[in-house]
Enzyme design. Structure first.
Site, PDB file in Angstrom:
ATOM      1  N   SER A  92       1.269 -11.637   1.448  1.00  0.00           N
ATOM      2  CA  SER A  92       0.571 -10.631   0.613  1.00  0.00           C
ATOM      3  C   SER A  92      -0.578 -10.110   1.265  1.00  0.00           C
ATOM      4  CB  SER A  92       0.561 -11.324  -0.774  1.00  0.00           C
ATOM      5  OG  SER A  92       1.417 -11.602  -1.278  1.00  0.00           O
ATOM      6  N   ASN A  93      -1.009  -8.819   1.233  1.00  0.00           N
ATOM      7  CA  ASN A  93      -2.220  -8.045   1.599  1.00  0.00           C
ATOM      8  C   ASN A  93      -3.282  -8.193   0.681  1.00  0.00           C
ATOM      9  OD1 ASN A  93      -1.761  -7.691   4.575  1.00  0.00           O
ATOM     10  ND2 ASN A  93      -0.099  -6.027   3.820  1.00  0.00           N
ATOM     11  N   ARG A 153       1.033  -1.307  -0.022  1.00  0.00           N
ATOM     12  CA  ARG A 153       0.170  -0.215  -0.027  1.00  0.00           C
ATOM     13  C   ARG A 153       0.777   1.265  -0.040  1.00  0.00           C
ATOM     14  NH1 ARG A 153      -2.681   0.271   5.946  1.00  0.00           N
ATOM     15  NH2 ARG A 153      -0.934  -0.580   7.170  1.00  0.00           N
ATOM     16  N   HIS A 198      -5.425  -8.794  10.280  1.00  0.00           N
ATOM     17  CA  HIS A 198      -4.471  -7.904  10.470  1.00  0.00           C
ATOM     18  C   HIS A 198      -4.777  -6.453   9.282  1.00  0.00           C
ATOM     19  CE1 HIS A 198      -0.179  -6.870   9.643  1.00  0.00           C
ATOM     20  NE2 HIS A 198      -0.376  -7.082   8.171  1.00  0.00           N
ATOM     21  N   ASP A 211       2.529  -7.722  14.081  1.00  0.00           N
ATOM     22  CA  ASP A 211       1.759  -6.839  14.907  1.00  0.00           C
ATOM     23  C   ASP A 211       2.170  -7.237  16.639  1.00  0.00           C
ATOM     24  OD1 ASP A 211       0.426  -6.180  12.581  1.00  0.00           O
ATOM     25  OD2 ASP A 211      -1.249  -7.805  12.964  1.00  0.00           O
ATOM     26  N   ASN A 262      -3.741  -8.105  -5.901  1.00  0.00           N
ATOM     27  CA  ASN A 262      -2.985  -9.466  -5.260  1.00  0.00           C
ATOM     28  C   ASN A 262      -3.763 -10.694  -5.271  1.00  0.00           C
ATOM     29  OD1 ASN A 262      -0.942  -7.425  -4.941  1.00  0.00           O
ATOM     30  ND2 ASN A 262      -1.513  -7.153  -2.433  1.00  0.00           N
TER      31      ASN A 262
HETATM   32  N1  LIG Z   1       1.332  -9.543   6.197  1.00  0.00           N
HETATM   33  C1  LIG Z   1       1.972  -8.554   6.646  1.00  0.00           C
HETATM   34  O1  LIG Z   1       2.217  -8.245   7.753  1.00  0.00           O
HETATM   35  C2  LIG Z   1       2.843  -7.710   5.394  1.00  0.00           C
HETATM   36  C3  LIG Z   1       3.978  -6.697   6.101  1.00  0.00           C
HETATM   37  C4  LIG Z   1       4.269  -5.778   5.117  1.00  0.00           C
HETATM   38  C5  LIG Z   1       3.930  -6.137   3.827  1.00  0.00           C
HETATM   39  N2  LIG Z   1       2.932  -6.941   3.514  1.00  0.00           N
HETATM   40  C6  LIG Z   1       2.474  -7.214   2.055  1.00  0.00           C
HETATM   41  O2  LIG Z   1       3.557  -8.012   1.378  1.00  0.00           O
HETATM   42  C7  LIG Z   1       3.414  -7.693   0.130  1.00  0.00           C
HETATM   43  C8  LIG Z   1       4.907  -7.348  -0.619  1.00  0.00           C
HETATM   44  O3  LIG Z   1       5.271  -5.925  -0.104  1.00  0.00           O
HETATM   45  P1  LIG Z   1       6.757  -5.241  -0.579  1.00  0.00           P
HETATM   46  O4  LIG Z   1       7.009  -4.156   0.304  1.00  0.00           O
HETATM   47  O5  LIG Z   1       7.830  -6.252  -0.384  1.00  0.00           O
HETATM   48  O6  LIG Z   1       6.321  -4.962  -1.866  1.00  0.00           O
HETATM   49  P2  LIG Z   1       7.472  -4.868  -3.213  1.00  0.00           P
HETATM   50  O7  LIG Z   1       6.737  -4.104  -4.138  1.00  0.00           O
HETATM   51  O8  LIG Z   1       8.661  -4.269  -2.925  1.00  0.00           O
HETATM   52  O9  LIG Z   1       7.463  -6.427  -4.016  1.00  0.00           O
HETATM   53  C9  LIG Z   1       6.603  -6.950  -4.242  1.00  0.00           C
HETATM   54  C10 LIG Z   1       7.244  -7.811  -5.311  1.00  0.00           C
HETATM   55  O10 LIG Z   1       6.341  -8.831  -5.753  1.00  0.00           O
HETATM   56  C11 LIG Z   1       6.602  -9.245  -7.283  1.00  0.00           C
HETATM   57  N3  LIG Z   1       5.585  -9.703  -7.996  1.00  0.00           N
HETATM   58  C12 LIG Z   1       4.462  -9.177  -8.556  1.00  0.00           C
HETATM   59  N4  LIG Z   1       3.904 -10.196  -9.062  1.00  0.00           N
HETATM   60  C13 LIG Z   1       4.560 -11.323  -9.023  1.00  0.00           C
HETATM   61  C14 LIG Z   1       4.372 -12.505  -9.532  1.00  0.00           C
HETATM   62  N5  LIG Z   1       2.966 -12.826 -10.294  1.00  0.00           N
HETATM   63  N6  LIG Z   1       5.084 -13.460  -9.163  1.00  0.00           N
HETATM   64  C15 LIG Z   1       6.414 -13.194  -8.692  1.00  0.00           C
HETATM   65  N7  LIG Z   1       6.723 -11.942  -8.135  1.00  0.00           N
HETATM   66  C16 LIG Z   1       5.628 -10.950  -8.359  1.00  0.00           C
HETATM   67  C17 LIG Z   1       7.127  -7.651  -7.613  1.00  0.00           C
HETATM   68  O11 LIG Z   1       7.797  -7.571  -8.829  1.00  0.00           O
HETATM   69  C18 LIG Z   1       7.935  -7.082  -6.556  1.00  0.00           C
HETATM   70  O12 LIG Z   1       9.313  -7.397  -6.803  1.00  0.00           O
HETATM   71  C19 LIG Z   1       2.356  -6.407  -0.258  1.00  0.00           C
HETATM   72  O13 LIG Z   1       1.101  -6.940  -0.490  1.00  0.00           O
HETATM   73  C20 LIG Z   1       2.398  -5.956   1.226  1.00  0.00           C
HETATM   74  O14 LIG Z   1       1.078  -5.108   1.379  1.00  0.00           O
HETATM   75  C21 LIG Z   1       2.254  -7.627   4.384  1.00  0.00           C
END
Ligand SMILES: NC(=O)c1ccc[n+]([C@@H]2O[C@H](COP(=O)([O-])OP(=O)(O)OC[C@H]3O[C@@H](n4cnc5c(N)ncnc54)[C@H](O)[C@@H]3O)[C@@H](O)[C@H]2O)c1
Length: 308
Positions: free
Chosen positions: A119-120, A82, A175, A148, A95
């Site tokens: 992923s969120n 986000r 979450h 959290d 996502n």
């Molecule tokens: N659950 C949690 O506690 C938590 C915490 C932080 C972030 N997140 C979530 O994690 C996710 C990633 O966050 P980020 O900061 O690393 O984002 P980011 O943009 O830095 O990295 C995401 C990566 O996914 C890759 N990607 C996209 N589609 C793909 C596919 N089909 N196959 C393989 N790779 C693919 C992109 O190329 C990118 O490198 C987000 O959805 C974010 O909201 C969750």
């Protein structure tokens, strides 16, 4: 022990780094859809090995799932994060498609893999993996509560001017900014309830700051955080890989526990070699029960947006 991390972005790379530094896995494969990106991150991380003192082999792959074959654990971090002002729920459209494809590709090459969903909107993405893969529920784990809870402990330590190692506490529920349920009544400093040290108002402030922990960082960083999410995932991966039987709040499919059914939401579980080995159903106060119910209603509403 082979571990795959899908998504070589901020969270995926941080998670791979912490797993490697802890040196319990033989191999970490990082996979991303962006040409050369995962290979680059893997090479950069491998060049820290002699400096940081680990032997874990890290390899990168541009969308070639053959390289992930026979993984024991796979972490899904692929997808968009986000931006300031956005909720996690707003990410669902893009996502959901990514998580569905990625989990199917992973299972094709590693039919027995344990999947950790990052992923969120994470609880809904975990639910999606259940509904679309049909694999046993012990092998599908959502990461949210571990992060959290770490943020909750940080805020409690700050409020009490105490070292974080003195603090114990847990956040359950969804979450999301509104769905988290920090268990302030159960939190302790060296086994003494935190309510002995903090006023009700200060505890409420800690709870409120915890719930918007992700949004606070997103505002500061311009994107969502990665160090603590990566560390949280790596601790969960280690608990499974090393059969530690450690307790973490994780998003898991409930079947009557906490009075909830057909929903993935954060509750305390034991993580060991089989993934989720037990769900711990602790008694909640009436106020906590009401918050958990409200949280579950929010997650169910987001689940309703999935095209299953
Ligand atoms: N659950 C949690 O506690 C938590 C915490 C932080 C972030 N997140 C979530 O994690 C996710 C990633 O966050 P980020 O900061 O690393 O984002 P980011 O943009 O830095 O990295 C995401 C990566 O996914 C890759 N990607 C996209 N589609 C793909 C596919 N089909 N196959 C393989 N790779 C693919 C992109 O190329 C990118 O490198 C987000 O959805 C974010 O909201 C969750």
């Amino acid at each position: 022990m082979k571990i795959t991390v899908v998504g070589a972005g901020a969270v995926g790379a941080s998670c791979a780094e912490y797993i490697a530094i802890k040196d319990f896995a033989s191999e970490v494969v990082i996979l991303d859809i962006k040409e050369g990106y995962a290979e680059g991150k893997a090479m950069d991380l491998m060049q820290t090995a002699s400096l940081m003192g680990f032997d874990t082999k890290i390899t990168g792959s541009t969308n070639d799932y053959a390289k992930t074959a026979d993984s024991h654990i796979a972490v899904i971090t692929s997808g968009i994060p986000r931006k300031p002002g956005m909720t996690r729920e707003e990410l669902i459209g893009i996502n959901a498609g990514i998580v569905k494809t990625v989990s199917s590709n992973l299972l094709e090459h590693s039919p027995n893999v344990i999947i950790i969903v990052v992923s969120n909107p994470m609880d809904t993405m975990t639910y999606l993996v259940h509904k679309t893969t049909g694999i046993p529920k012990n092998r599908i784990i959502g990461m949210g509560g571990a992060l959290d809870s770490a943020r909750f402990k940080y805020r409690l330590a700050e409020a009490m001017e105490a070292p974080i190692s003195d603090i114990d506490g847990m956040v359950i529920g969804g979450h999301s900014d509104t769905g988290m349920v920090p268990l302030t009544s159960h939190a302790t400093r060296n086994s003494i309830r935190v309510s002995e040290f903090l006023s009700e108002e200060r505890l409420q402030q800690v709870s409120d700051d915890t719930k918007v922990g992700g949004a606070t960082l997103t505002k500061l960083l311009g994107t969502s955080a990665w160090y603590a999410p990566g560390a949280a995932v790596s601790s969960m991966v280690q608990a499974i890989a090393c059969d530690q039987k450690k307790m973490f709040p994780c998003s898991t499919m409930l079947d009557g526990e906490y009075g909830l059914k057909d929903i993935c939401i954060g509750v305390p579980v034991i993580l060991g070699k089989d993934g989720i080995e037990k769900i711990i159903d602790i008694p909640l106060s009436d106020a906590e029960k009401a918050k958990m119910k409200e949280s579950a209603d929010g997650v169910s509403k987001t689940n309703g947006l999935l095209e299953l």
